[in-house]
Design a protein around this motif. Structure first.
Motif, PDB file in Angstrom:
ATOM      1  N   MET A   1       0.839  -1.199   0.000  1.00 18.33           N
ATOM      2  CA  MET A   1       0.000   0.000   0.000  1.00 18.33           C
ATOM      3  C   MET A   1       0.877   1.253   0.000  1.00 18.33           C
ATOM      4  O   MET A   1       1.967   1.249   0.537  1.00 18.33           O
ATOM      5  N   ILE A   2       0.348   2.295  -0.593  1.00 23.70           N
ATOM      6  CA  ILE A   2       0.957   3.619  -0.447  1.00 23.70           C
ATOM      7  C   ILE A   2      -0.126   4.586   0.019  1.00 23.70           C
ATOM      8  O   ILE A   2      -1.322   4.307  -0.136  1.00 23.70           O
ATOM      9  N   LYS A   3       0.316   5.691   0.610  1.00 30.21           N
ATOM     10  CA  LYS A   3      -0.618   6.747   1.003  1.00 30.21           C
ATOM     11  C   LYS A   3      -0.595   7.810  -0.086  1.00 30.21           C
ATOM     12  O   LYS A   3       0.487   8.301  -0.446  1.00 30.21           O
ATOM     13  N   VAL A   4      -1.772   8.155  -0.614  1.00 26.83           N
ATOM     14  CA  VAL A   4      -1.859   9.182  -1.651  1.00 26.83           C
ATOM     15  C   VAL A   4      -2.604  10.384  -1.081  1.00 26.83           C
ATOM     16  O   VAL A   4      -3.672  10.228  -0.466  1.00 26.83           O
ATOM     17  N   LEU A   5      -2.025  11.573  -1.259  1.00 28.22           N
ATOM     18  CA  LEU A   5      -2.601  12.804  -0.707  1.00 28.22           C
ATOM     19  C   LEU A   5      -2.923  13.792  -1.829  1.00 28.22           C
ATOM     20  O   LEU A   5      -2.202  13.854  -2.829  1.00 28.22           O
ATOM     21  N   PHE A   6      -4.001  14.545  -1.641  1.00 26.98           N
ATOM     22  CA  PHE A   6      -4.383  15.600  -2.588  1.00 26.98           C
ATOM     23  C   PHE A   6      -4.593  16.892  -1.809  1.00 26.98           C
ATOM     24  O   PHE A   6      -5.160  16.862  -0.720  1.00 26.98           O
ATOM     25  N   PHE A   7      -4.178  18.011  -2.390  1.00 27.18           N
ATOM     26  CA  PHE A   7      -4.287  19.278  -1.672  1.00 27.18           C
ATOM     27  C   PHE A   7      -5.030  20.353  -2.468  1.00 27.18           C
ATOM     28  O   PHE A   7      -5.044  20.337  -3.711  1.00 27.18           O
ATOM     29  N   ALA A   8      -5.610  21.279  -1.707  1.00 27.80           N
ATOM     30  CA  ALA A   8      -6.163  22.533  -2.214  1.00 27.80           C
ATOM     31  C   ALA A   8      -7.212  22.306  -3.306  1.00 27.80           C
ATOM     32  O   ALA A   8      -8.120  21.505  -3.153  1.00 27.80           O
ATOM     33  N   LYS A   9      -7.056  23.019  -4.442  1.00 32.39           N
ATOM     34  CA  LYS A   9      -8.054  22.962  -5.509  1.00 32.39           C
ATOM     35  C   LYS A   9      -8.234  21.533  -6.027  1.00 32.39           C
ATOM     36  O   LYS A   9      -9.349  21.118  -6.369  1.00 32.39           O
ATOM     37  N   LEU A  10      -7.140  20.786  -6.080  1.00 36.57           N
ATOM     38  CA  LEU A  10      -7.204  19.406  -6.558  1.00 36.57           C
ATOM     39  C   LEU A  10      -7.994  18.535  -5.574  1.00 36.57           C
ATOM     40  O   LEU A  10      -8.812  17.706  -5.986  1.00 36.57           O
ATOM     41  N   ARG A  11      -7.767  18.737  -4.286  1.00 35.09           N
ATOM     42  CA  ARG A  11      -8.509  18.001  -3.256  1.00 35.09           C
ATOM     43  C   ARG A  11     -10.012  18.246  -3.420  1.00 35.09           C
ATOM     44  O   ARG A  11     -10.815  17.309  -3.360  1.00 35.09           O
ATOM     45  N   GLU A  12     -10.376  19.493  -3.654  1.00 35.43           N
ATOM     46  CA  GLU A  12     -11.799  19.811  -3.827  1.00 35.43           C
ATOM     47  C   GLU A  12     -12.363  19.195  -5.106  1.00 35.43           C
ATOM     48  O   GLU A  12     -13.493  18.699  -5.120  1.00 35.43           O
ATOM     49  N   ALA A  13     -11.576  19.231  -6.187  1.00 40.16           N
ATOM     50  CA  ALA A  13     -12.055  18.704  -7.467  1.00 40.16           C
ATOM     51  C   ALA A  13     -12.286  17.196  -7.379  1.00 40.16           C
ATOM     52  O   ALA A  13     -13.233  16.668  -7.976  1.00 40.16           O
ATOM     53  N   LEU A  14     -11.430  16.496  -6.614  1.00 43.13           N
ATOM     54  CA  LEU A  14     -11.556  15.041  -6.499  1.00 43.13           C
ATOM     55  C   LEU A  14     -12.506  14.647  -5.374  1.00 43.13           C
ATOM     56  O   LEU A  14     -12.950  13.496  -5.304  1.00 43.13           O
ATOM     57  N   GLY A  15     -12.789  15.587  -4.478  1.00 39.08           N
ATOM     58  CA  GLY A  15     -13.659  15.288  -3.346  1.00 39.08           C
ATOM     59  C   GLY A  15     -13.010  14.357  -2.334  1.00 39.08           C
ATOM     60  O   GLY A  15     -13.682  13.636  -1.608  1.00 39.08           O
ATOM     61  N   GLN A  16     -11.692  14.393  -2.271  1.00 38.99           N
ATOM     62  CA  GLN A  16     -10.961  13.458  -1.413  1.00 38.99           C
ATOM     63  C   GLN A  16      -9.607  14.046  -1.043  1.00 38.99           C
ATOM     64  O   GLN A  16      -8.933  14.626  -1.888  1.00 38.99           O
ATOM     65  N   SER A  17      -9.194  13.877   0.203  1.00 47.10           N
ATOM     66  CA  SER A  17      -7.907  14.434   0.615  1.00 47.10           C
ATOM     67  C   SER A  17      -6.837  13.346   0.734  1.00 47.10           C
ATOM     68  O   SER A  17      -5.644  13.645   0.682  1.00 47.10           O
ATOM     69  N   GLU A  18      -7.252  12.117   0.911  1.00 48.07           N
ATOM     70  CA  GLU A  18      -6.268  11.072   1.192  1.00 48.07           C
ATOM     71  C   GLU A  18      -6.868   9.707   0.871  1.00 48.07           C
ATOM     72  O   GLU A  18      -8.062   9.485   1.098  1.00 48.07           O
ATOM     73  N   LEU A  19      -6.046   8.809   0.353  1.00 47.47           N
ATOM     74  CA  LEU A  19      -6.506   7.427   0.193  1.00 47.47           C
ATOM     75  C   LEU A  19      -5.328   6.469   0.288  1.00 47.47           C
ATOM     76  O   LEU A  19      -4.169   6.852   0.090  1.00 47.47           O
ATOM     77  N   GLN A  20      -5.637   5.238   0.625  1.00 51.99           N
ATOM     78  CA  GLN A  20      -4.635   4.167   0.638  1.00 51.99           C
ATOM     79  C   GLN A  20      -4.750   3.457  -0.705  1.00 51.99           C
ATOM     80  O   GLN A  20      -5.859   3.111  -1.126  1.00 51.99           O
ATOM     81  N   TRP A  21      -3.639   3.273  -1.378  1.00 48.29           N
ATOM     82  CA  TRP A  21      -3.679   2.675  -2.709  1.00 48.29           C
ATOM     83  C   TRP A  21      -2.821   1.411  -2.720  1.00 48.29           C
ATOM     84  O   TRP A  21      -1.671   1.448  -2.274  1.00 48.29           O
TER      85      TRP A  21
END
Lengths: 82, 154
Positions: free
Chosen positions: A1-21
């Protein structure tokens, strides 16, 4: 597994701040991005925008950087602090 | 060398007292001949829009590393004797202070240059993002080419 993070405008566009992949073996940042878009096709436009930056284990990297299980991979828009 | 300088990086919601931070840097050593400082504050308008408030988000962990690296590089390039960078995150209103940079060197030229370098690099390298709340809605602040050009000078 890896931890994937999204921030700011991208976080809002994806509707997600973090996921385990699930990542079984080493892959490039670009491979991970493609796998995410394959799983979530609605993320294509925002996640593949040309200005999206990437950091691996909190260091700025390019699309060719190698991701290993246990890593932390972040996608984010150009920074606007200060 | 920068390795002997006292370099301080702080990221958090708390406000800062610029006078106190400058005094702390100035008191580090009597080899200091010049102290430069910069305060970045929130404006009440941007691109012709009135801005009521702003939220500032960051990437905890990476932010501190990125700022630490920028300050280390400045300390090495300009033989700084001390430096402090404080960047706030959270909710802001017009007039609030956002960022403080203090640099100290033997002479003013090094202090001025290092202070400007740290701000130019911070604006293009450190993972912070601003979102403005205006009468016309909420907007993420877009990165400016002029900021990238400013950083490229160095």
């Amino acid at each position: 597994m890896i931890k994937v993070l999204f921030f700011a405008k991208l976080r809002e566009a994806l509707g997600q701040s973090e996921l385990q992949w699930p990542l079984a073996a080493e892959a490039s940042v670009e491979d991970v991005r493609a796998a995410l878009v394959a799983e979530y096709p609605q993320w294509q436009e925002a996640l593949c925008a040309s200005n999206v930056l990437t950091a691996l284990n909190q260091e700025v990297v390019n699309a060719k950087a190698r991701v290993k299980p246990g890593d932390e991979l972040a996608f984010y828009p150009p920074v606007t602090g200060g | 060398m920068g390795s002997t300088a006292r370099l301080k990086v702080q990221v958090g919601a708390a406000d800062f007292d610029a006078g106190e931070e400058i005094r702390l840097v100035q008191a580090l050593t009597d080899s200091i001949g010049g102290v430069a400082s910069f305060i970045g504050a929130m404006r009440s308008s941007n691109d012709g829009r009135r801005v009521d408030s702003m939220s500032l988000e960051h990437y905890p962990g990476m932010t501190e590393k990125a700022l630490g690296r920028i300050v280390d590089e400045a300390a090495n390039r300009w033989q700084l004797l001390g430096a402090t960078v404080i960047h706030r995150v959270g909710e802001f209103f017009p007039g609030d202070q956002i960022v403080l940079v203090v640099t100290a060197a033997s002479h003013r030229g090094e202090a001025f240059a290092a202070c400007e370098f740290i701000m130019d690099y911070l604006k293009t390298r450190a993972p912070f993002w601003k979102k403005e709340r205006t009468s016309e809605g909420d907007f993420w602040v877009e990165a400016r080419d002029s900021d990238e050009q400013a950083a490229d000078r160095w």
